[in-house]
Design an enzyme around this catalytic site. Structure first.
Site, PDB file in Angstrom:
ATOM      1  N   GLY A  10      28.721  22.826  40.959  1.00 28.91           N
ATOM      2  CA  GLY A  10      27.859  23.108  39.814  1.00 28.91           C
ATOM      3  C   GLY A  10      27.571  24.588  39.678  1.00 28.91           C
ATOM      4  O   GLY A  10      26.481  24.993  39.254  1.00 28.91           O
ATOM      5  N   LEU A  15      20.812  25.876  36.929  1.00 25.40           N
ATOM      6  CA  LEU A  15      20.078  26.061  38.177  1.00 25.40           C
ATOM      7  C   LEU A  15      20.708  27.158  39.029  1.00 25.40           C
ATOM      8  O   LEU A  15      20.003  27.981  39.630  1.00 25.40           O
ATOM      9  CB  LEU A  15      20.031  24.752  38.976  1.00 25.40           C
ATOM     10  N   ALA A  16      22.025  27.179  39.082  1.00 28.48           N
ATOM     11  CA  ALA A  16      22.717  28.214  39.855  1.00 28.48           C
ATOM     12  C   ALA A  16      22.371  29.604  39.326  1.00 28.48           C
ATOM     13  O   ALA A  16      22.065  30.521  40.102  1.00 28.48           O
ATOM     14  CB  ALA A  16      24.222  27.983  39.822  1.00 28.48           C
ATOM     15  N   LYS A  17      22.386  29.753  38.010  1.00 29.75           N
ATOM     16  CA  LYS A  17      22.124  31.063  37.404  1.00 29.75           C
ATOM     17  C   LYS A  17      20.669  31.491  37.603  1.00 29.75           C
ATOM     18  O   LYS A  17      20.395  32.652  37.930  1.00 29.75           O
ATOM     19  CB  LYS A  17      22.448  31.021  35.915  1.00 29.75           C
ATOM     20  N   ARG A  44      34.053  23.004  36.263  1.00 32.04           N
ATOM     21  CA  ARG A  44      35.164  22.522  35.438  1.00 32.04           C
ATOM     22  C   ARG A  44      35.837  23.652  34.651  1.00 32.04           C
ATOM     23  O   ARG A  44      36.991  23.532  34.242  1.00 32.04           O
ATOM     24  CB  ARG A  44      34.653  21.456  34.456  1.00 32.04           C
ATOM     25  N   VAL A  88      35.031  16.594  40.110  1.00 35.85           N
ATOM     26  CA  VAL A  88      34.540  15.883  41.287  1.00 35.85           C
ATOM     27  C   VAL A  88      35.158  14.503  41.442  1.00 35.85           C
ATOM     28  O   VAL A  88      35.075  13.885  42.513  1.00 35.85           O
ATOM     29  CB  VAL A  88      33.003  15.768  41.272  1.00 35.85           C
ATOM     30  N   LYS A 150      16.618  16.886  43.974  1.00 32.70           N
ATOM     31  CA  LYS A 150      16.069  15.649  43.445  1.00 32.70           C
ATOM     32  C   LYS A 150      16.653  15.392  42.055  1.00 32.70           C
ATOM     33  O   LYS A 150      17.107  16.345  41.405  1.00 32.70           O
ATOM     34  CB  LYS A 150      14.543  15.713  43.405  1.00 32.70           C
ATOM     35  N   ASP A 179      12.993  19.803  47.827  1.00 30.81           N
ATOM     36  CA  ASP A 179      11.855  19.631  46.937  1.00 30.81           C
ATOM     37  C   ASP A 179      11.260  21.033  46.818  1.00 30.81           C
ATOM     38  O   ASP A 179      10.643  21.524  47.757  1.00 30.81           O
ATOM     39  CB  ASP A 179      10.838  18.649  47.521  1.00 30.81           C
ATOM     40  N   HIS A 180      11.490  21.697  45.698  1.00 24.33           N
ATOM     41  CA  HIS A 180      11.171  23.122  45.639  1.00 24.33           C
ATOM     42  C   HIS A 180       9.680  23.398  45.803  1.00 24.33           C
ATOM     43  O   HIS A 180       9.294  24.520  46.136  1.00 24.33           O
ATOM     44  CB  HIS A 180      11.711  23.758  44.346  1.00 24.33           C
ATOM     45  N   LYS A 184       7.439  26.686  48.087  1.00 21.31           N
ATOM     46  CA  LYS A 184       6.450  27.630  47.572  1.00 21.31           C
ATOM     47  C   LYS A 184       5.697  28.280  48.731  1.00 21.31           C
ATOM     48  O   LYS A 184       5.295  27.597  49.686  1.00 21.31           O
ATOM     49  CB  LYS A 184       5.469  26.921  46.633  1.00 21.31           C
ATOM     50  N   HIS A 242       7.190  15.593  44.240  1.00 21.17           N
ATOM     51  CA  HIS A 242       6.360  16.776  44.446  1.00 21.17           C
ATOM     52  C   HIS A 242       4.935  16.436  44.875  1.00 21.17           C
ATOM     53  O   HIS A 242       4.408  16.995  45.841  1.00 21.17           O
ATOM     54  CB  HIS A 242       6.289  17.610  43.157  1.00 21.17           C
TER      55      HIS A 242
END
Length: 494
Positions: A10, A15-17, A44, A88, A150, A179-180, A184, A242
């Protein structure tokens, strides 16, 4: 830090960026990555290595918390990136990936440590894990680890099925469930604040605590996530993961065992009784910070007949020696008045024969502000001499300098690379959370809990306030709390 091959599924995604590349860059600047590291992005799109590196650099200029103007650092960082096309579903692409990985390991003399980060939809987790095993990607001489985001399932059954799939290719100690919220900075400091300060540790008991309130409120709506959110709601998107993870951090002892023990001790709900302790809500049209906000059913992509929950408030109790008989209130919602995540510990009133408004004082509060501001506040009583010596409250604030604080993904990726599972969700915790939430899901699906509406820009439906009022309590720091004189402690009825 051990030399590692970081394989990112991915790699072209949002999210990666926004999070992963900036996190890796800041770890690089802090010398927390091995001098011999390589990152192989998968997607892809038919990109060359150079095109991929350009995209990574652009994400750093846009999203990094640090300046990305140091061209020498940028150049040194992005030269570690390589790209490989990946479908994938095609085992051939995994064999091709294995060749790329082995070539990089030979070039850089890497020991064969491989981190697989699945920044993709959860429907692909099982397939990717199985293909990693089948292709030989997971058979290197060094260690292998898997990071997944998640949701870890849609309900108890699907979560258990997913765990069984992952378990065929990876051991539990090799799986890091992000779980971000656990990344924190304030959450990672909680255990030290609780355990390393005797003054707090001694009052961390039902002898002194009246109730606990955990709030995560958002001002945003569903934004571009309508297709996903309308099938999960606040109960799955926020509460099951969360919010219950924040609850588990309140354990008397630090570590994963304590977190599991907290969740094991939460008194279970029966489906038919969910309505007594759970409030569900959905926002209607209103205003946020003076600007009009559409109602949930008017959001693009939302079913106009949707009964999906955008707000959940829950009352629960933990049946153990430290927390027994203490009500714990948890709420989370979208399109609320403010953006805030906090834990409030309200302490009991000193025992008095009379409960008149004149004799009562405001309770002491211990507030952990998790975001957007980070800090600890202790609200205590003092004599206000200029005001005829009446008793009033004064906050004792400790706010941290966040300018140099690493962000959640920096903390979590660094911990995963080190093999430290402390701030990741263990399967035992995930399963226990789903078991506890399952009756709520069923009650919602069977419409056993009414759907209360609340205007955007408020603190949720009135039913949420009534949930606490039943116990003589109210939500702290809302705009219109119940006046102190109207709050009669439950002890007064004894």
């Amino acid at each position: 830090m051990e030399a590692t091959t970081f394989v990112l599924f991915g790699a072209t995604g949002d999210l990666a960026k926004r999070k992963i590349y900036p996190a890796l860059y800041n770890l690089f600047l802090d010398h927390k990555l091995s001098k011999s590291f390589t990152i192989i992005g998968l997607g892809r799109r038919e990109w060359s290595d150079e095109a991929f590196q350009a995209q990574v650099e652009q994400s750093l200029h846009t999203f990094s918390r640090r300046s990305a103007d140091d061209s020498a650092s940028i150049k040194a960082f992005i030269k570690a990136f390589r790209y490989s096309v990946m479908d994938v579903e095609r085992i051939e692409d995994y064999h091709k990936l294995l060749q790329v990985v082995e070539q990089r390991e030979q070039e850089l003399h890497l020991p064969g440590n491989r981190m697989f980060y699945l920044s993709v939809g959860p429907e692909f987790f099982g397939k990717i894990a199985a293909s990693i095993q089948e292709s030989g990607l997971g058979s290197a001489k060094g260690w292998k680890r898997l990071i997944i985001e998640k949701p870890f399932g849609h309900d108890l059954k699907s979560a258990q099925e997913l765990n069984q799939e992952l378990g065929k290719a990876f051991k539990e100690e090799e799986i890091f469930r992000i779980d971000h919220y656990l990344g924190k900075p304030m959450v990672q400091k909680l255990d030290v604040l609780e355990q390393s300060n005797p003054a707090l540790q001694d009052i961390w008991t039902n002898q002194y605590i009246a109730n606990v309130q955990i709030t995560a409120s958002e001002t945003v709506g569903v934004e571009e996530r309508a297709g996903y959110y309308d099938h999960v709601g606040a109960i799955r998107d926020m509460f099951q993961n969360h919010m219950l993870q924040l609850l588990m951090t309140l354990g008397k002892n630090d570590g994963r065992i304590s977190k599991r023990q907290v969740m094991e001790s939460v008194e279970p709900l029966l489906k038919e009784n969910v309505v007594n302790d759970v409030v569900r809500g959905q926002y209607t049209a209103g205003s946020i910070q003076g600007k009009p906000a559409a109602g949930y059913k008017d959001e693009p992509g939302i079913d106009p007949c949707s009964t999906n929950d955008t707000f959940v408030a829950v009352r629960l109790r933990i049946d153990d020696v430290f927390w027994r008989d203490i009500p714990i209130y948890i709420r989370t919602g979208k399109r609320m008045k403010e953006k805030s995540t906090r834990i409030v510990i309200e302490f009991k009133q000193p025992f008095k024969r009379s409960y008149s408004a004149q004799e009562r004082t405001a309770p002491n509060l211990l507030i952990f502000e998790i975001s957007p501001n980070e800090g600890v506040t202790l609200q205590i009583n003092h004599k206000d001499l200029p005001n005829k010596g009446v008793t009033s409250t004064i906050p004792v604030d400790l706010h941290f300098n966040q300018s140099g604080e690493p962000e959640a993904y920096e903390n979590l990726i660094y911990d995963a690379l080190q093999g430290d599972p402390t701030f990741f969700a263990h399967w035992d915790e995930v399963e226990l959370a789903w078991k506890w939430v399952q009756p709520i899901l069923e009650a919602f699906e069977e419409d056993l809990v009414p759907l209360h509406h609340y205007p955007a820009g408020t603190y949720g439906p009135d039913a949420s306030d009534l949930l606490l009022a039943e116990d003589g309590n109210h939500w702290w720091f809302d705009s219109k709390p119940v006046p102190l004189a109207q709050r009669i402690p439950r002890e007064a009825y004894a």
